[in-house]
Design an enzyme around this catalytic site. Sequence first.
Site, mmCIF file in Angstrom:
data_model
loop_
_atom_site.group_PDB
_atom_site.id
_atom_site.type_symbol
_atom_site.label_atom_id
_atom_site.label_comp_id
_atom_site.label_asym_id
_atom_site.label_seq_id
_atom_site.Cartn_x
_atom_site.Cartn_y
_atom_site.Cartn_z
ATOM 1 N N THR A 321 0.836 -1.294 0.037
ATOM 2 C CA THR A 321 -0.211 -0.137 -0.227
ATOM 3 C C THR A 321 0.900 1.476 0.058
ATOM 4 O O THR A 321 2.309 1.241 0.118
ATOM 5 C CB THR A 321 -0.814 0.035 1.195
ATOM 6 O OG1 THR A 321 0.009 0.200 2.459
ATOM 7 C CG2 THR A 321 -1.757 -1.022 1.452
ATOM 8 N N CYS A 322 0.260 2.417 -0.220
ATOM 9 C CA CYS A 322 0.750 3.570 -0.251
ATOM 10 C C CYS A 322 1.444 4.201 1.042
ATOM 11 O O CYS A 322 1.998 5.488 1.204
ATOM 12 C CB CYS A 322 0.092 4.783 -1.166
ATOM 13 S SG CYS A 322 -1.546 4.944 -0.290
ATOM 14 N N ASP A 323 0.905 3.523 2.186
ATOM 15 C CA ASP A 323 1.281 3.951 3.608
ATOM 16 C C ASP A 323 2.800 3.704 3.831
ATOM 17 O O ASP A 323 3.017 2.362 3.978
ATOM 18 C CB ASP A 323 0.148 3.408 4.591
ATOM 19 C CG ASP A 323 0.187 4.403 5.995
ATOM 20 O OD1 ASP A 323 1.394 4.876 6.179
ATOM 21 O OD2 ASP A 323 -0.676 3.965 6.742
ATOM 22 N N SER A 324 3.404 4.730 4.562
ATOM 23 C CA SER A 324 4.855 4.121 4.922
ATOM 24 C C SER A 324 4.736 3.381 6.244
ATOM 25 O O SER A 324 5.652 2.581 6.477
ATOM 26 C CB SER A 324 5.611 5.362 5.333
ATOM 27 O OG SER A 324 6.023 6.248 4.241
ATOM 28 N N ASN A 360 -6.598 0.682 -0.434
ATOM 29 C CA ASN A 360 -6.049 1.028 -1.589
ATOM 30 C C ASN A 360 -6.618 -0.033 -2.691
ATOM 31 O O ASN A 360 -6.084 -0.037 -3.904
ATOM 32 C CB ASN A 360 -4.514 0.827 -1.729
ATOM 33 C CG ASN A 360 -3.719 1.974 -1.696
ATOM 34 O OD1 ASN A 360 -2.273 1.834 -1.558
ATOM 35 N ND2 ASN A 360 -4.102 2.967 -1.450
#
Length: 371
Positions: A321-324, A360
């Site tokens: 996903t785009c989350d760090s 996402n």
Amino acid sequence: MDIFAEDRIQDIVAEHGAPVLMLSREIIRQQYQSLQKALPNVDIYYAIKAQPELAVLETLKELGSYFDVCTNLEIDLAKSANIAADQCMHTHPVKKDTDIQHALKNGINLFVFDTISELEKFIPYKDQVELVLRLGFRSKDAIVDLSRKFGAQPETGIALIDKANDLGLKVRGLSFHVGSQNLSPYIYTDAIHFCRHVFDECSKKGIHLDILDIGGGFPIAYTERVLDIDEFCGPINEHLADLFADHRIICEPGRYIAGPAMQLVTSVMGKAHRQHRNWYYLDDGLYGSYSGKVFDHADYPLHVLNARNNEEIPSVVAGPTCDSFDVIYDNILLPDLEVGDLLVSSAMGAYTSSTATDFNFFPKTQIIVID
Ligand SMILES: Cc1ncc(COP(=O)(O)O)c(C=O)c1O
């Protein structure tokens, strides 16, 4: 036969692609039977929430298991597996009136409560319901605390049962859940002792309790070893034999039954070199099957399938996903990997896919029954 042998996993990925969760019915059977052997006089109510896959329910039903249901959809799922209502118990202490009605409509009449407010919800159904009072015993040896949010203070138990009696409600017994992934059996034995005291005090008042539910919490090995199940249950059995010989004893395991029965295969989607370390981006992550790392505090073993070289270096493994935040292993020793390489995590059967999201719009990982 090694159910999760490397060449078998390779074939499963060739057929179904990655990521994939591989579910073994045979391991579900083995886990059920070993718990049954370790707790010979205890009825097993499988906690559906741990792994609600239909194949798990059907396999356990064939073995004569009972089921712990908490929600309307869990009830519907049990029904779709043709599980009889009298094999089910509703264990959620907090319910809406419509939840009680749904359970009753489906023939389930054994419920858990832990406050007066919850008790009062049963007044309209007093001729149909039987109740179990959940007491809260907190364990410092449990990885997941389940008594912060639920369970009456043990000292208030007798008063709550008196209140139920005054309202004309039938209390059949007591339950507790000393927390999930317990590393020691002694909180169970302390709780069993206390429950005996409540049973005795109630008996003096003419209220005869006949069910004791010792909950779930039985541990499995992740990256650390745990006590063997026979060793773990030994002291529990002794206490039950001494103090509750003539009662119906119930347990509600989830993790112990489902945890070892599933393994996850993920593939490397991408790689990078950042902050002096190799980063690997997998096609499943913390928002997916590894959600148990967040919610369940579990640390799953990870190994490379058919590793090409043995030299391991500190690496970072992240989800897609785009989350760090979606970093699964911040510092793990791995050989140099290429895009497309496969990694396997074991003990992924409980509180993994059941808590996964599709954030996402990465879809939840498919579950394939392999035997
Ligand atoms: C009421 C209840 N019963 C049983 C279980 C299953 O516990 P475990 O997976 O630790 O065996 C849970 C877990 O959350 C629970 O809340």
